[in-house]
Every structure is written in C-alpha cells, then in structure tokens.
Design an enzyme around this catalytic site. Structure first.
Site, mmCIF file in Angstrom:
data_model
loop_
_atom_site.group_PDB
_atom_site.id
_atom_site.type_symbol
_atom_site.label_atom_id
_atom_site.label_comp_id
_atom_site.label_asym_id
_atom_site.label_seq_id
_atom_site.Cartn_x
_atom_site.Cartn_y
_atom_site.Cartn_z
ATOM 1 N N ARG A 84 0.676 -1.071 0.154
ATOM 2 C CA ARG A 84 -0.133 0.033 -0.006
ATOM 3 C C ARG A 84 0.939 1.169 -0.106
ATOM 4 O O ARG A 84 0.587 2.345 0.102
ATOM 5 C CB ARG A 84 -0.896 -0.070 1.304
ATOM 6 C CG ARG A 84 -1.923 -1.073 1.201
ATOM 7 C CD ARG A 84 -3.367 -0.688 0.521
ATOM 8 N NE ARG A 84 -3.953 -1.803 0.144
ATOM 9 C CZ ARG A 84 -4.471 -1.877 -1.121
ATOM 10 N NH1 ARG A 84 -4.383 -0.875 -1.953
ATOM 11 N NH2 ARG A 84 -5.213 -3.034 -1.650
ATOM 12 N N HIS A 89 9.334 -7.103 -5.677
ATOM 13 C CA HIS A 89 8.048 -6.265 -6.508
ATOM 14 C C HIS A 89 7.778 -5.183 -5.931
ATOM 15 O O HIS A 89 7.770 -5.132 -4.643
ATOM 16 C CB HIS A 89 6.853 -7.488 -6.265
ATOM 17 C CG HIS A 89 5.629 -7.270 -7.255
ATOM 18 N ND1 HIS A 89 5.250 -5.966 -7.405
ATOM 19 C CD2 HIS A 89 5.171 -7.924 -8.198
ATOM 20 C CE1 HIS A 89 4.337 -6.019 -8.335
ATOM 21 N NE2 HIS A 89 4.256 -7.309 -8.785
ATOM 22 N N TYR A 133 2.362 -2.159 -5.627
ATOM 23 C CA TYR A 133 1.564 -2.172 -6.986
ATOM 24 C C TYR A 133 0.507 -0.797 -6.998
ATOM 25 O O TYR A 133 -0.019 -0.518 -7.998
ATOM 26 C CB TYR A 133 0.850 -3.236 -7.070
ATOM 27 C CG TYR A 133 -0.124 -3.775 -5.996
ATOM 28 C CD1 TYR A 133 0.186 -4.958 -5.385
ATOM 29 C CD2 TYR A 133 -1.321 -3.274 -5.369
ATOM 30 C CE1 TYR A 133 -0.575 -5.324 -4.299
ATOM 31 C CE2 TYR A 133 -1.864 -3.535 -4.411
ATOM 32 C CZ TYR A 133 -1.639 -4.703 -3.734
ATOM 33 O OH TYR A 133 -2.293 -5.087 -2.741
ATOM 34 N N ASP A 178 3.604 -12.759 -16.813
ATOM 35 C CA ASP A 178 2.764 -13.414 -15.707
ATOM 36 C C ASP A 178 1.813 -14.054 -16.777
ATOM 37 O O ASP A 178 1.140 -13.512 -17.468
ATOM 38 C CB ASP A 178 1.964 -12.058 -15.218
ATOM 39 C CG ASP A 178 1.087 -12.294 -14.125
ATOM 40 O OD1 ASP A 178 0.482 -13.448 -14.293
ATOM 41 O OD2 ASP A 178 1.281 -12.045 -12.856
ATOM 42 N N HIS A 227 -1.636 -12.600 -16.415
ATOM 43 C CA HIS A 227 -1.836 -11.483 -16.946
ATOM 44 C C HIS A 227 -2.148 -11.459 -18.788
ATOM 45 O O HIS A 227 -2.796 -10.982 -19.395
ATOM 46 C CB HIS A 227 -0.745 -10.352 -16.743
ATOM 47 C CG HIS A 227 -0.818 -10.171 -15.195
ATOM 48 N ND1 HIS A 227 -0.059 -9.135 -14.762
ATOM 49 C CD2 HIS A 227 -1.816 -10.645 -14.170
ATOM 50 C CE1 HIS A 227 -0.402 -9.177 -13.364
ATOM 51 N NE2 HIS A 227 -1.192 -9.802 -12.972
ATOM 52 N N HIS A 258 5.825 -14.962 -13.871
ATOM 53 C CA HIS A 258 4.832 -15.130 -12.842
ATOM 54 C C HIS A 258 3.914 -16.240 -13.090
ATOM 55 O O HIS A 258 3.039 -16.134 -14.196
ATOM 56 C CB HIS A 258 4.198 -13.701 -12.729
ATOM 57 C CG HIS A 258 4.905 -12.887 -11.802
ATOM 58 N ND1 HIS A 258 4.617 -11.429 -11.746
ATOM 59 C CD2 HIS A 258 6.031 -12.861 -11.089
ATOM 60 C CE1 HIS A 258 5.380 -10.628 -10.884
ATOM 61 N NE2 HIS A 258 6.081 -11.526 -10.365
ATOM 62 N N ASP A 292 -7.424 -9.580 -14.031
ATOM 63 C CA ASP A 292 -6.344 -9.799 -13.204
ATOM 64 C C ASP A 292 -6.902 -10.427 -12.130
ATOM 65 O O ASP A 292 -6.844 -10.019 -11.004
ATOM 66 C CB ASP A 292 -5.765 -8.593 -12.927
ATOM 67 C CG ASP A 292 -4.331 -8.743 -12.245
ATOM 68 O OD1 ASP A 292 -4.206 -10.190 -12.065
ATOM 69 O OD2 ASP A 292 -3.648 -7.831 -11.921
ATOM 70 N N HIS A 335 -6.045 -13.983 -10.292
ATOM 71 C CA HIS A 335 -4.996 -15.231 -10.198
ATOM 72 C C HIS A 335 -5.892 -16.484 -9.666
ATOM 73 O O HIS A 335 -6.609 -16.418 -8.764
ATOM 74 C CB HIS A 335 -3.917 -14.960 -9.352
ATOM 75 C CG HIS A 335 -3.095 -13.656 -9.995
ATOM 76 N ND1 HIS A 335 -1.999 -13.511 -9.247
ATOM 77 C CD2 HIS A 335 -3.280 -12.987 -10.757
ATOM 78 C CE1 HIS A 335 -1.352 -12.564 -9.995
ATOM 79 N NE2 HIS A 335 -2.115 -12.086 -10.830
ATOM 80 N N GLU A 348 2.096 -16.621 -7.658
ATOM 81 C CA GLU A 348 1.322 -15.799 -7.185
ATOM 82 C C GLU A 348 -0.030 -15.951 -7.175
ATOM 83 O O GLU A 348 -0.943 -15.389 -7.234
ATOM 84 C CB GLU A 348 1.473 -14.224 -7.810
ATOM 85 C CG GLU A 348 2.887 -13.983 -8.066
ATOM 86 C CD GLU A 348 2.860 -12.523 -9.000
ATOM 87 O OE1 GLU A 348 2.500 -12.720 -10.114
ATOM 88 O OE2 GLU A 348 3.319 -11.564 -8.602
HETATM 89 ZN ZN ZN Z 1 -1.890 -10.047 -11.226
HETATM 90 FE FE FE Z 2 2.200 -10.948 -11.403
HETATM 91 FE FE FE Z 3 2.710 -7.977 -10.040
#
Ligand code: ZN
Ligand code: FE
Ligand code: FE
Length: 277
Positions: A37, A67, A70, A176, A179, A211, A224, A226, A256
């Site tokens: 965050r 990473h 986000y 990914d 994705h 990913h 998106d 997963h 992930e």
């Molecule tokens: Zn994702």
């Molecule tokens: Fe990813």
């Molecule tokens: Fe990511």
C-alpha cells in the site's frame, strides 16, 4: 533443474524468507520491496542480509525478485504521485545494491484518461531519471492484464517503453501467465506462437522471469484474477507446457497464486512433478 518459488512476506527479514523458501521446496522467491500500500521500507539490517547471503550460497537460492508496491503509478496525471513513484523506486533500487545481481519488478502504471502515449512517455521519463550506469539490478516491466487503463497489456507497449530508455541494458520483462491470458494472448491453444511473438516484438533475451499463475477468467477478460495452478482457465496442461517450454528453460518461476504457505508447498511439488528436466 527447475528454478521455482513463490511470493513471501518480507516482514521477518531476508534470512527468514530464505529459510521459509527452503521449507517449502523453493529455490527462489519474490517479496514486496515495502508494504504494497506504499509506506516506508524497514531499515536494512546488515546482519540479516549477510545471514541471508550465506544461506543462499549454501542452498543455491538465486534470482530473488523484489516487487514494487503495486499502488505506485509512474504515469499518474498528478505530478506529486509521479514524483512519489520515482522516489520510492529509486530508494528501492539503492537498497537492492545490497543484494546484487537480482531483479526488481514493477507494474508500468495506469494512464487513466491521459492515453497510452502520455503514459509511456511518463514511464520512460521516470526510468531515464532513476537508472544509473553500473547498477547491479535489472528492472523488470511486468506484462499486465489490461485492467482499466493499465499500460503494458501488449508486448508492443513494453517494447516502446524499453526503446525510450537510454540505459535499457538494465531493463527486462517479467511475463505473468495470468495477465497475458487475460490481456488476450492465447497461451492455451498457441503458447509457442505467443512466445515467438514475444521474441519478435521484445526479444527473449529481455525475459528474466515468469509469474506462474492460473486465471479465474476467460481469455481477454482484462480483470487480473489469479487462480491456483491447474484450477483455472489455463489448466494443468498449459501450466505444464509453460514450465517445459524450451524458450523458458532456466528462467525463474514465481507463484502468485491464492495460497498459504502449505498451498505453495503443494504447488511447488506439483510443478516439479510436471517438469521434465
Ligand atoms: Zn496479477
Ligand atoms: Fe504478477
Ligand atoms: Fe505484479
């Protein structure tokens, strides 16, 4: 040998992540460079880093992937938000010098109503500001699902970012699987064709990590979400094909998927079972 791991919590430090990885059969891992965050990063603990580096050397743990949060948006319309993304990433990259030879992955960003050209211009501008000659980290652009106005839903957009960056020898791509499927790349029926397309547009030598995620949604859903390996719309056969594709041999795979540590242990075991050396 399959290089595989999952996303781990950085809260207890690097040595703890290394031990946790080993306990679930992993030989690599991903972690958030700081609270997803935003927020400030914990001060680096030199003893922890040293302990981790020793553990990693003894147990062949490699290809650690940080990473970025986000929530950072390098192509926000608001200049303050763009500056915050830049300063945060630069701080992260300076800290990564203590773990040389690894990668730092980030979501290119969301252009919102400014359009993709403006978005790409801001992202390249930021990268031109923060990369420095001699750095020891490769910065990865993640392929995105195209949720909302995400930049990076096509290979061509990532190529344009790379082309705009002067020191692009320090840039790579993290692919990914969830994705790109949700972005509209049919890896279920034509994995080979999609990877060839990646090669011709971006170049396989830029691909530094995968990913490995299944998806809750059909192709081109742009959502998106997963899913656990083999339990989503990609399915076990596609996951098996990805792990064993000759173009992807030797790359690190990061899970992930929606799992606790025990679930990750099972998925890593499954991936090893599906892998044909
Ligand atoms: Zn994702
Ligand atoms: Fe990813
Ligand atoms: Fe990511």
């Amino acid at each position: 040998m399959l290089r595989i791991g999952c996303h781990l919590s950085v809260s207890k430090g690097f040595a703890a992540m290394g031990r946790e990885a080993l306990s679930i059969g992993a030989n690599t891992f991903q972690y958030f460079s700081r609270n997803p965050r935003g927020g400030s990063a914990k001060a680096l603990d030199q003893r922890d880093i040293e302990e981790f580096l020793e553990l990693a050397a003894q147990n062949d743990i490699k290809n650690i992937l940080a990473h970025a949060p986000y929530t950072l948006n390098a192509c926000a319309a608001d200049e303050g938000l763009r500056r915050f993304a830049k300063e945060t990433m630069l701080d992260d990259l300076r800290r990564m010098e203590y773990l040389p030879g690894n990668c730092y992955n980030f979501h290119p960003g969301s252009h919102v109503k400014q359009g993709v050209d403006t978005g790409i211009a801001y992202i390249t501008e930021m990268l031109n500001d923060i990369l420095w000659p001699g750095m020891h980290t490769t910065v990865l652009l993640e392929t995105m699902a195209g949720k909302g106005s995400e930049v990076g839903r096509t290979f061509e957009e990532l190529r344009r970012i790379i082309d705009g960056v002067e020191l692009n020898g320090y840039l790579g791509v993290c692919l990914d699987t969830c994705h790109i499927w949700e972005a509209g790349y049919d890896i279920v029926n034509d994995l080979d064709g999609i990877l060839k397309e990646f090669d011709s547009v971006i170049g396989l030598e830029r691909l530094k990590g995968i990913h490995l995620n299944d998806s809750k949604n059909p192709m081109s859903a742009h959502k998106d979400r997963h899913e656990k390996l083999g339990e989503g719309s990609l399915g076990r056969e596609t996951i098996e094909a990805v792990i064993n594709h000759p173009y992807l041999k030797g790359l690190p795979f990061y899970l992930e998927t929606p799992n606790d540590l025990d679930g990750y242990r099972m998925e890593i075991a499954l991936a090893k079972e599906l892998y044909r050396g």
